[in-house]
Scaffold this motif. Structure first.
Motif, PDB file in Angstrom:
ATOM      1  N   GLY A 187       0.859  -1.321  -0.157  1.00 17.74           N
ATOM      2  CA  GLY A 187      -0.280   0.004  -0.094  1.00 17.74           C
ATOM      3  C   GLY A 187       0.605   1.377   0.108  1.00 17.74           C
ATOM      4  N   ALA A 188       2.149   1.164  -0.295  1.00 17.45           N
ATOM      5  CA  ALA A 188       2.946   2.441  -0.470  1.00 17.45           C
ATOM      6  C   ALA A 188       2.780   3.223  -1.793  1.00 17.45           C
ATOM      7  CB  ALA A 188       4.312   1.864  -0.053  1.00 17.45           C
ATOM      8  N   GLU A 189       3.456   4.309  -1.740  1.00 23.83           N
ATOM      9  CA  GLU A 189       3.293   4.982  -3.120  1.00 23.83           C
ATOM     10  C   GLU A 189       4.796   4.917  -3.396  1.00 23.83           C
ATOM     11  OE1 GLU A 189       0.999   8.871  -3.727  1.00 23.83           O
ATOM     12  OE2 GLU A 189       0.395   8.526  -1.729  1.00 23.83           O
ATOM     13  N   VAL A 190       5.022   4.616  -4.795  1.00 25.17           N
ATOM     14  CA  VAL A 190       6.262   4.628  -5.232  1.00 25.17           C
ATOM     15  C   VAL A 190       6.860   5.503  -6.384  1.00 25.17           C
ATOM     16  CG1 VAL A 190       7.959   2.754  -6.146  1.00 25.17           C
ATOM     17  CG2 VAL A 190       6.356   2.132  -4.519  1.00 25.17           C
ATOM     18  N   MET A 191       7.652   5.988  -6.231  1.00 25.57           N
ATOM     19  CA  MET A 191       8.137   6.940  -7.522  1.00 25.57           C
ATOM     20  C   MET A 191       9.610   6.305  -7.758  1.00 25.57           C
ATOM     21  SD  MET A 191       9.270  10.895  -7.426  1.00 25.57           S
ATOM     22  CE  MET A 191       7.700  11.542  -7.555  1.00 25.57           C
ATOM     23  N   VAL A 192       9.860   6.432  -9.048  1.00 23.83           N
ATOM     24  CA  VAL A 192      11.313   6.199  -9.593  1.00 23.83           C
ATOM     25  C   VAL A 192      11.802   7.192 -10.076  1.00 23.83           C
ATOM     26  CG1 VAL A 192      11.055   3.583  -9.874  1.00 23.83           C
ATOM     27  CG2 VAL A 192      10.614   5.223 -11.974  1.00 23.83           C
TER      28      VAL A 192
END
Length: 312
Positions: A187-192
């Motif tokens: 349930g985390a938000e992820v950015m690369v």
């Protein structure tokens, strides 16, 4: 609410994509127990006293191999360590023959690192042993993702709702893919974030944000996971020079101190100090890099214990 799983839904650990949310939570709860064990004066339990595990590494590894070996010793397992460079593999022996020869010594479980994606999946279909993927090419590294997420959970109490930026050589990183899959399930938000040449074209299909500006990524996130530039996997130049990469995407204390909030810094190791991260950041109080190393043993103990409990 459904009852929590008491056993893993899979016989092998080949990738995060094969794990359910219940599996991940069970691994974390089991790792909590083993972390308590590791903090006791006597750090050993007899849980895997009758289990034999072969560590088969077809690629160089220090941290992952030592972490697995220590986890096995803490669980009282018998271990065989196999380095492909000094074996019959170098004489042309096939993967299946190599592993079957090892299994004929009554080995129950194989922990394998291999340069080719899918090697663990292939092996799981052809040999009669449980397989733990310790990294397959640029594909997956499931136990690294589990220990990273476990470390975030330890720091914040939960992973859900947190913003994680994965920064650097995403294209060649098995850690990045496994982390994205694990963090999204939790349930985390992820950015690369990184130069466009090091961000895979398909990455947005995994439900992550893409950013090419380091400061924007750092101001967005709660946790920055800094990836190593994997020069050994790069067959062409993806950026002009390491110096230029460091100027654009290297994390130093000046940048860290300029942010509006205090973020947590992670790194899967080994660190290229002065390239993706400077020493004053790696050794700062915002860094949980050594916590990751410590948690790696507890998480790998949990994985091995839970898989071994499914043996017939």
């Amino acid at each position: 609410m459904a009852d929590k799983a008491q056993t893993l839904s899979t016989k092998h650990l080949l990738g995060i994509k094969d794990l359910t949310l219940g599996d991940i939570e069970l691994i974390f709860e089991t790792a909590d127990t083993f972390k308590d064990v590791l903090n006791r004066p006597i750090k050993k339990v007899p849980s895997l006293r009758d289990v034999t595990i072969a560590n088969i590494f077809f690629e160089n590894s220090t941290r992952t191999r030592l972490s697995f070996e220590l986890a096995q010793k803490r669980l009282s397992a018998d271990t065989i360590n196999f380095a492909a460079s000094s074996s019959s593999v170098s004489k042309g022996e096939t993967l299946i023959d190599t592993v079957n020869n090892i299994l004929s010594m009554k080995v129950d479980m194989v922990v394998m690192r291999h340069p080719y994606a899918g090697a663990g999946v292939f092996l799981s279909k052809h040999v009669n042993a449980q397989i733990v993927n310790a990294g397959d090419g640029a594909h997956e590294h499931p136990t690294q993702a589990l220990l990273d997420a476990f470390s975030i959970r330890e720091k914040f109490g939960e992973v859900g709702g947190k913003k994680i930026a994965i920064i650097g050589d995403v294209l060649h990183s098995r850690v990045a893919l496994s982390n994205i899959l694990c963090l999204k399930k939790l349930g985390a938000e992820v950015m690369v974030c990184g130069p466009s040449t090091l961000i895979p074209k398909y990455i947005q299909t995994l439900g992550v944000k893409v950013e090419h500006d380091l400061l924007k990524a750092l101001n967005w996130c709660d946790v920055a996971n800094m990836l190593r530039i994997q020069l050994e996997r790069q067959d062409i130049k993806y950026f002009p020079s390491l110096r230029e990469y460091s100027m654009m995407y290297g994390l130093n204390k000046k940048i860290l101190n300029s942010l509006d909030k205090e973020i947590i810094v992670m790194h899967p190791g080994p660190i290229n100090r002065g390239v993706e991260i400077t020493s004053d950041v790696a050794d700062s109080k915002q860094s949980i890099i050594l916590d990751q190393v410590e948690n790696g043993v507890a998480v790998r103990m949990a994985v091995l214990y839970l898989l071994a409990s499914q043996r017939n």
